[in-house]
Design a protein around this motif. Structure first.
Motif, short mmCIF file in Angstrom:
data_model
loop_
_atom_site.label_atom_id
_atom_site.label_comp_id
_atom_site.label_asym_id
_atom_site.label_seq_id
_atom_site.Cartn_x
_atom_site.Cartn_y
_atom_site.Cartn_z
N LEU A 175 -5.29 9.76 3.06
CA LEU A 175 -5.32 8.98 4.31
C LEU A 175 -4.59 9.72 5.44
O LEU A 175 -5.06 9.76 6.57
N VAL A 216 -2.25 -4.58 4.03
CA VAL A 216 -1.55 -3.48 3.37
C VAL A 216 -1.06 -2.51 4.45
O VAL A 216 -1.54 -2.53 5.56
N ASP A 228 -10.26 3.11 3.77
CA ASP A 228 -9.34 3.11 2.64
C ASP A 228 -10.07 2.44 1.48
O ASP A 228 -10.30 1.23 1.48
N SER A 267 -3.32 12.32 -3.96
CA SER A 267 -3.16 10.86 -3.94
C SER A 267 -4.03 10.31 -2.82
O SER A 267 -4.51 11.06 -1.96
N ALA A 268 -4.19 8.99 -2.80
CA ALA A 268 -4.92 8.38 -1.68
C ALA A 268 -4.06 8.39 -0.42
O ALA A 268 -4.58 8.48 0.68
N ALA A 325 -9.17 2.65 -1.85
CA ALA A 325 -8.34 2.74 -3.06
C ALA A 325 -8.77 1.72 -4.11
O ALA A 325 -8.52 1.92 -5.30
N LYS A 330 -5.49 2.04 -10.72
CA LYS A 330 -6.78 1.92 -10.04
C LYS A 330 -7.94 2.04 -11.05
O LYS A 330 -7.72 2.26 -12.22
N SER A 356 -8.32 6.30 -4.56
CA SER A 356 -7.08 6.53 -5.32
C SER A 356 -7.36 6.62 -6.81
O SER A 356 -8.14 5.83 -7.34
N GLY A 381 -3.71 10.89 -8.09
CA GLY A 381 -4.80 11.69 -7.54
C GLY A 381 -5.56 10.88 -6.52
O GLY A 381 -5.37 9.66 -6.40
C1 LIG Z 1 -5.16 -0.11 -0.37
C2 LIG Z 1 -4.40 1.09 -0.85
N1 LIG Z 1 -4.49 2.24 -0.16
C3 LIG Z 1 -3.83 3.35 -0.53
C4 LIG Z 1 -3.02 3.34 -1.65
C5 LIG Z 1 -2.27 4.58 -2.01
O1 LIG Z 1 -2.78 5.13 -3.19
P1 LIG Z 1 -2.03 6.33 -3.92
O2 LIG Z 1 -1.05 5.69 -4.85
O3 LIG Z 1 -3.10 7.06 -4.66
O4 LIG Z 1 -1.39 7.15 -2.90
C6 LIG Z 1 -2.90 2.18 -2.42
C7 LIG Z 1 -2.04 2.16 -3.61
O5 LIG Z 1 -1.78 1.16 -4.23
C8 LIG Z 1 -3.62 1.02 -2.00
O6 LIG Z 1 -3.53 -0.12 -2.70
#
Ligand SMILES: Cc1ncc(COP(=O)(O)O)c(C=O)c1O
Length: 387
Positions: A56, A77, A148, A51-52, A150, A177, A172, A184
């Motif tokens: 991170l 965010v 970031d 995942s993102a 995503a 996305k 992300s 992922g």
């Molecule tokens: C700006 C941002 N960063 C990180 C994420 C986290 O992504 P993930 O759902 O792949 O963990 C999101 C998810 O919506 C996001 O909008």
């Protein structure tokens, strides 16, 4: 445009299942997906994650930020802040520019302290922050830069793709996305040492991982879907970006809807369209505007997230409840270096002002026809307000 999952993805998935090797392995499907992704964004390396968010967190872990250090994050965010907290670092929220909604480099400079170790910059809603300037600041102060990304397939700053200015970029592949694999993520980097270090996370049969982490690898089946989608994603992005421009045109000339500024150095990719409500300065009511949109059938989102306020209003930051013990890590009595940092109202005045003003429409999976329909409805709502 609906996403396409067809024989291409099925072929790759079949390859994986036929091989019987579903877990990550050198030279397997994950490696192929990483290679294709790195080529697409122009980074030397890509490292597939699950995942993102984990990407991170791992980026914070390899940055060296942790107990007793601070990580500068944006306040709109909360993902960067959470990643910092996960490794016991103190997220220090820094304000954004009013016109782009993106991290303000001057505010970053003003918030660097002897404890600052890293910066997490969010390239929010398809638009890159001033990445070259942020890179310069990080280099001057020896900070690790994490992007970031995503929301950033196809978005560039000065012709360079998002995710290539930071020491690490985090993408992300969650369902909503640009490039969906269900779940992922991907880290991008030009640094071979980081590539080796992150794959050094492997913690099995007595080997010690090279740094504090868990396993966040992607599996081969997910990568098979990703390898198909990476060949399609820029087609999706073009579609979403056309609708972004249609919506911007629809509010062109309307003084009481503030258009998001796109600097000439940026190429924005359609992800979420947003503007700000400025009607209060013209004696107009936001509730009335939302009602008009509703009557027309335009489902416009207003504000952002449940709190409608910057991320530092979340209890996990403000209440320092992350580890159950009050005040950890922000003012933890056991830390030698104490941040003394306090989350408080007025900390990021621009973010506090603009978040409740946001008006947003999602662009992912919206067809040209639907995008044109929404733009026409937006124009109609403006006319009705001005009648
Ligand atoms: C700006 C941002 N960063 C990180 C994420 C986290 O992504 P993930 O759902 O792949 O963990 C999101 C998810 O919506 C996001 O909008």
């Amino acid at each position: 445009m609906a996403r396409v999952f067809d024989d291409l993805e099925l072929g790759y998935v079949k390859e994986v299942l036929t091989s019987g090797r579903l877990g990550w392995q050198t030279g397997g499907m994950v490696t192929r997906f990483e290679g294709a992704f790195a080529r697409l964004v122009g980074s030397r390396f890509a490292i597939a994650r699950n995942s993102a968010m984990t990407a991170l967190a791992q980026a914070v872990a390899v940055s060296g930020a942790g107990t007793g250090f601070e990580v500068i994050c944006d306040p709109i965010v909360h993902f960067g802040g959470l990643a910092a907290l996960w490794f016991n670092a103190v997220p220090r929220f820094v304000d954004v520019r009013r016109d782009t909604y993106l991290l303000d480099p001057e505010a970053v400079r003003a918030n660097i302290t002897p404890l600052t170790k890293a910066l997490v910059v969010t390239n929010l809603w398809g638009l890159c922050a001033e990445l070259d300037e942020l890179r310069r600041i990080c280099d001057e102060h020896g900070l690790f830069m994490i992007e970031d990304c995503a929301h950033n397939m196809g978005s560039c700053w000065k012709g360079q793709h998002a995710g290539t200015y930071g020491d690490l970029g985090a993408f992300s592949f969650q369902q909503g996305k640009h490039l969906p694999t269900g779940d992922g993520g991907m880290l991008t980097t030009d640094r071979e040492d980081l590539y080796s270090k992150i794959y050094g996370e492997w913690a099995f049969s007595g080997e010690s991982p090279q740094f504090m982490t868990l396993n966040f690898r992607m599996n081969e089946v997910t990568a098979a879907v990703g390898l198909g989608q990476v060949q399609r994603v820029m087609g999706y992005v073009e579609q979403y970006t056309r609708n972004l421009h249609r919506l911007n045109e629809a509010i062109g000339g309307c003084a009481w809807l503030g258009q998001r500024h796109v600097p000439s150095d940026a190429r924005q990719a359609g992800y979420v369209w947003a503007c700000t409500w400025e009607g209060d300065r013209y004696g107009l009511s936001l509730d009335r505007f939302k009602q008009v949109c509703n009557e027309i059938g335009l489902k416009i989102n207003s504000g952002f997230a449940q709190l409608n306020a910057p991320a530092y209003h979340f209890d996990i930051f403000k209440g320092s409840t992350a580890y159950g013990e009050p005040d950890c890590p922000v003012r933890c009595p056991f830390y030698i270096a104490k941040s003394g940092y306090r989350y408080h109202e007025g900390m990021c005045p621009v973010a506090e002002d603009i978040i409740p003003r946001f008006l947003r429409l999602g662009l992912v999976q919206v067809s040209d026809e639907e995008g044109s329909r929404r733009a026409a409805m937006l124009q109609e709502a403006i006319h009705r307000m001005e009648r």
